[in-house]
Design a protein around this motif. Structure first.
Motif, PDB file in Angstrom:
ATOM      1  N   LEU A 100      43.979  57.756  79.175  1.00 24.04           N
ATOM      2  CA  LEU A 100      45.113  56.854  78.925  1.00 24.04           C
ATOM      3  C   LEU A 100      44.962  55.558  79.715  1.00 24.04           C
ATOM      4  O   LEU A 100      45.193  54.465  79.191  1.00 24.04           O
ATOM      5  CB  LEU A 100      46.430  57.538  79.294  1.00 24.04           C
ATOM      6  CG  LEU A 100      46.930  58.585  78.310  1.00 24.04           C
ATOM      7  CD1 LEU A 100      48.076  59.386  78.920  1.00 24.04           C
ATOM      8  CD2 LEU A 100      47.368  57.929  77.012  1.00 24.04           C
ATOM      9  N   GLY A 103      42.018  53.679  78.358  1.00 25.98           N
ATOM     10  CA  GLY A 103      42.371  53.314  76.989  1.00 25.98           C
ATOM     11  C   GLY A 103      43.269  52.084  76.938  1.00 25.98           C
ATOM     12  O   GLY A 103      43.046  51.173  76.135  1.00 25.98           O
ATOM     13  N   GLN A 104      44.273  52.047  77.820  1.00 28.77           N
ATOM     14  CA  GLN A 104      45.148  50.871  77.827  1.00 28.77           C
ATOM     15  C   GLN A 104      44.388  49.639  78.301  1.00 28.77           C
ATOM     16  O   GLN A 104      44.610  48.542  77.814  1.00 28.77           O
ATOM     17  CB  GLN A 104      46.430  51.106  78.633  1.00 28.77           C
ATOM     18  CG  GLN A 104      46.328  51.168  80.125  1.00 28.77           C
ATOM     19  CD  GLN A 104      46.322  49.818  80.816  1.00 28.77           C
ATOM     20  OE1 GLN A 104      46.705  48.801  80.244  1.00 28.77           O
ATOM     21  NE2 GLN A 104      45.869  49.805  82.040  1.00 28.77           N
ATOM     22  N   PHE A 107      42.275  48.503  75.363  1.00 29.17           N
ATOM     23  CA  PHE A 107      43.175  47.925  74.367  1.00 29.17           C
ATOM     24  C   PHE A 107      43.558  46.509  74.776  1.00 29.17           C
ATOM     25  O   PHE A 107      43.536  45.582  73.960  1.00 29.17           O
ATOM     26  CB  PHE A 107      44.395  48.830  74.209  1.00 29.17           C
ATOM     27  CG  PHE A 107      45.329  48.460  73.090  1.00 29.17           C
ATOM     28  CD1 PHE A 107      44.896  47.813  71.943  1.00 29.17           C
ATOM     29  CD2 PHE A 107      46.680  48.789  73.175  1.00 29.17           C
ATOM     30  CE1 PHE A 107      45.774  47.484  70.915  1.00 29.17           C
ATOM     31  CE2 PHE A 107      47.574  48.465  72.160  1.00 29.17           C
ATOM     32  CZ  PHE A 107      47.108  47.813  71.022  1.00 29.17           C
ATOM     33  N   SER A 158      50.743  54.489  81.968  1.00 28.83           N
ATOM     34  CA  SER A 158      49.690  54.064  81.033  1.00 28.83           C
ATOM     35  C   SER A 158      50.215  54.015  79.603  1.00 28.83           C
ATOM     36  O   SER A 158      49.895  53.091  78.850  1.00 28.83           O
ATOM     37  CB  SER A 158      48.486  55.003  81.125  1.00 28.83           C
ATOM     38  OG  SER A 158      47.853  54.881  82.376  1.00 28.83           O
ATOM     39  N   GLU A 161      52.253  50.955  79.210  1.00 29.42           N
ATOM     40  CA  GLU A 161      51.413  49.760  79.102  1.00 29.42           C
ATOM     41  C   GLU A 161      50.755  49.660  77.732  1.00 29.42           C
ATOM     42  O   GLU A 161      50.602  48.561  77.203  1.00 29.42           O
ATOM     43  CB  GLU A 161      50.391  49.718  80.234  1.00 29.42           C
ATOM     44  CG  GLU A 161      51.086  49.501  81.566  1.00 29.42           C
ATOM     45  CD  GLU A 161      50.262  48.729  82.576  1.00 29.42           C
ATOM     46  OE1 GLU A 161      49.089  48.407  82.306  1.00 29.42           O
ATOM     47  OE2 GLU A 161      50.833  48.432  83.641  1.00 29.42           O
ATOM     48  N   ILE A 162      50.378  50.774  77.137  1.00 27.21           N
ATOM     49  CA  ILE A 162      49.826  50.750  75.778  1.00 27.21           C
ATOM     50  C   ILE A 162      50.862  50.202  74.807  1.00 27.21           C
ATOM     51  O   ILE A 162      50.557  49.370  73.950  1.00 27.21           O
ATOM     52  CB  ILE A 162      49.346  52.159  75.356  1.00 27.21           C
ATOM     53  CG1 ILE A 162      48.087  52.547  76.147  1.00 27.21           C
ATOM     54  CG2 ILE A 162      49.094  52.235  73.850  1.00 27.21           C
ATOM     55  CD1 ILE A 162      47.694  54.001  76.024  1.00 27.21           C
ATOM     56  N   SER A 166      50.736  46.644  72.679  1.00 22.34           N
ATOM     57  CA  SER A 166      50.918  46.603  71.222  1.00 22.34           C
ATOM     58  C   SER A 166      52.046  45.668  70.813  1.00 22.34           C
ATOM     59  O   SER A 166      52.028  45.122  69.710  1.00 22.34           O
ATOM     60  CB  SER A 166      51.138  48.003  70.663  1.00 22.34           C
ATOM     61  OG  SER A 166      52.377  48.520  71.072  1.00 22.34           O
TER      62      SER A 166
END
Length: 190
Positions: A100, A103-104, A107, A158, A161-162, A166
């Motif tokens: 996570l 990943g963020q 991203f 996390s 933050e994702i 977005s």
């Protein structure tokens, strides 16, 4: 001159990370834990100074985020070198949290061409919980309660933050959190 104090603290933390990683890699526990303590305390200090005296800047946000990442990587190395049994026992949940987190970051890099520096309240709480767990682990003993509290908070931060990445079309430092961001969007003039 005083405007650069938080940045100087972040740069000092950046400068300490190779020593932190080296202490972990060479299994010098006493050196590792004291450098880790200094790094974690300096992270709290630079953020507090920047917020308290309104010395926030885009450069400072980036420096802080990069220093945080490098200290976290060195801390993970220390966790593996000194407490591999804990890592093996909780590999799935640690892997999920790391997935996570990175990943963020990926991203944000894809979306903004730079890492996020949102400095959300939840992210700070997660970082504090993580720091408390690490300090307790390296200075005293393992606490499953502290481990799971920290890992859950880090994962929630996390995920937040994702969602923020977005929703925000352009990179912004010091967002504060999803709730604060949405509140500001609702009250902004149209």
């Amino acid at each position: 001159m005083h405007r650069n104090v938080p940045n100087a603290i972040s740069i000092a933390r950046l400068a300490l990370t190779p020593f932190l990683a080296a202490a972990a890699a060479t299994r010098h526990l006493d050196v590792f834990r004291w450098i880790l303590l200094v790094c974690l305390a300096s992270d709290i200090l630079d953020g507090w100074i920047a917020r308290r005296f309104d010395l926030r800047s885009k450069l400072g946000a980036r420096l802080d985020s990069i220093a945080d990442l490098l200290v976290e990587l060195a801390a993970l190395l220390g966790l593996w070198m000194f407490h591999a049994d804990i890592v093996r026992e909780h590999a799935a949940v640690i892997g999920c949290a790391l997935g996570l987190y990175f990943g963020q970051m990926m991203f944000a890099l894809w979306r903004y061409r730079k890492v996020s520096s949102f400095h959300t309240v939840l992210n700070r709480i997660g970082a504090y919980a993580q720091g408390i767990f690490l300090i307790a682990l390296f200075f005293w003993q393992y606490s499953e309660l502290l481990f799971f509290a920290a890992i859950c908070l880090v994962m929630l931060a996390s995920i937040e933050e994702i969602v923020i990445v977005s929703l925000l079309s352009e990179w912004t430092a010091d967002v504060g959190g999803l709730w604060r961001m949405r509140k500001q969007q609702r009250t902004a003039p149209r």
